[in-house]
Design a protein around this motif. Structure first.
Motif, short mmCIF file in Angstrom:
data_model
loop_
_atom_site.label_atom_id
_atom_site.label_comp_id
_atom_site.label_asym_id
_atom_site.label_seq_id
_atom_site.Cartn_x
_atom_site.Cartn_y
_atom_site.Cartn_z
N TRP A 21 0.85 -1.21 0.00
CA TRP A 21 0.00 0.00 0.00
C TRP A 21 0.88 1.25 0.00
O TRP A 21 0.64 2.20 -0.73
N GLN A 22 1.97 1.20 0.83
CA GLN A 22 2.89 2.33 0.93
C GLN A 22 3.57 2.59 -0.42
O GLN A 22 3.70 3.73 -0.84
N ARG A 23 3.98 1.51 -1.11
CA ARG A 23 4.62 1.63 -2.42
C ARG A 23 3.66 2.29 -3.42
O ARG A 23 4.04 3.14 -4.19
N LYS A 24 2.40 1.86 -3.36
CA LYS A 24 1.38 2.41 -4.26
C LYS A 24 1.19 3.90 -4.00
O LYS A 24 1.09 4.69 -4.92
N GLN A 25 1.14 4.27 -2.71
CA GLN A 25 0.96 5.67 -2.34
C GLN A 25 2.11 6.53 -2.86
O GLN A 25 1.91 7.58 -3.43
N VAL A 26 3.34 6.04 -2.68
CA VAL A 26 4.55 6.79 -3.08
C VAL A 26 4.60 6.96 -4.59
O VAL A 26 4.80 8.06 -5.09
N GLY A 28 2.15 6.73 -6.74
CA GLY A 28 1.02 7.54 -7.19
C GLY A 28 1.28 9.01 -6.99
O GLY A 28 1.07 9.82 -7.89
N ALA A 29 1.82 9.37 -5.83
CA ALA A 29 2.12 10.77 -5.54
C ALA A 29 3.22 11.28 -6.46
O ALA A 29 3.16 12.40 -6.94
#
Ligand SMILES: [Zn+2]
Length: 84
Positions: A21-26, A28-29
């Motif tokens: 989830w953290q990888r996706k957030q980073v 994406g941002a």
């Protein structure tokens, strides 16, 4: 003993889910900020076309020997020799 094992597996799964989830957030941002840089560049320089006088961002027109044109067509109409 079985209960401890269950909680260890649960913690492992939660950790993996959190990491992905953290990888996706980073990512994406990061993608969003790079897109923003392209569309809203505050340092984008606006030049007047030497042929028609229309003001265009440098990235949208063509610069030939220090003369700016809003399009390749106007550069040709103004007598510029296009390389391609
Ligand atoms: Zn023009």
């Amino acid at each position: 003993m079985g209960r401890i094992l269950f909680f260890l597996i649960l913690a492992g799964v939660a950790y993996i889910v959190f990491k992905s989830w953290q990888r996706k957030q980073v990512s994406g941002a990061g993608g969003m900020s790079s897109r923003e840089k392209v569309s809203h560049n505050p340092r984008e320089v606006i030049y007047p076309c030497k042929h028609c006088g229309a003001y265009s961002p440098l990235s949208e027109g063509v610069m030939l020997q220090g003369r700016f044109y809003c399009s390749a067509d106007h550069a040709k109409l103004a007598g510029e020799k296009m390389v391609n």
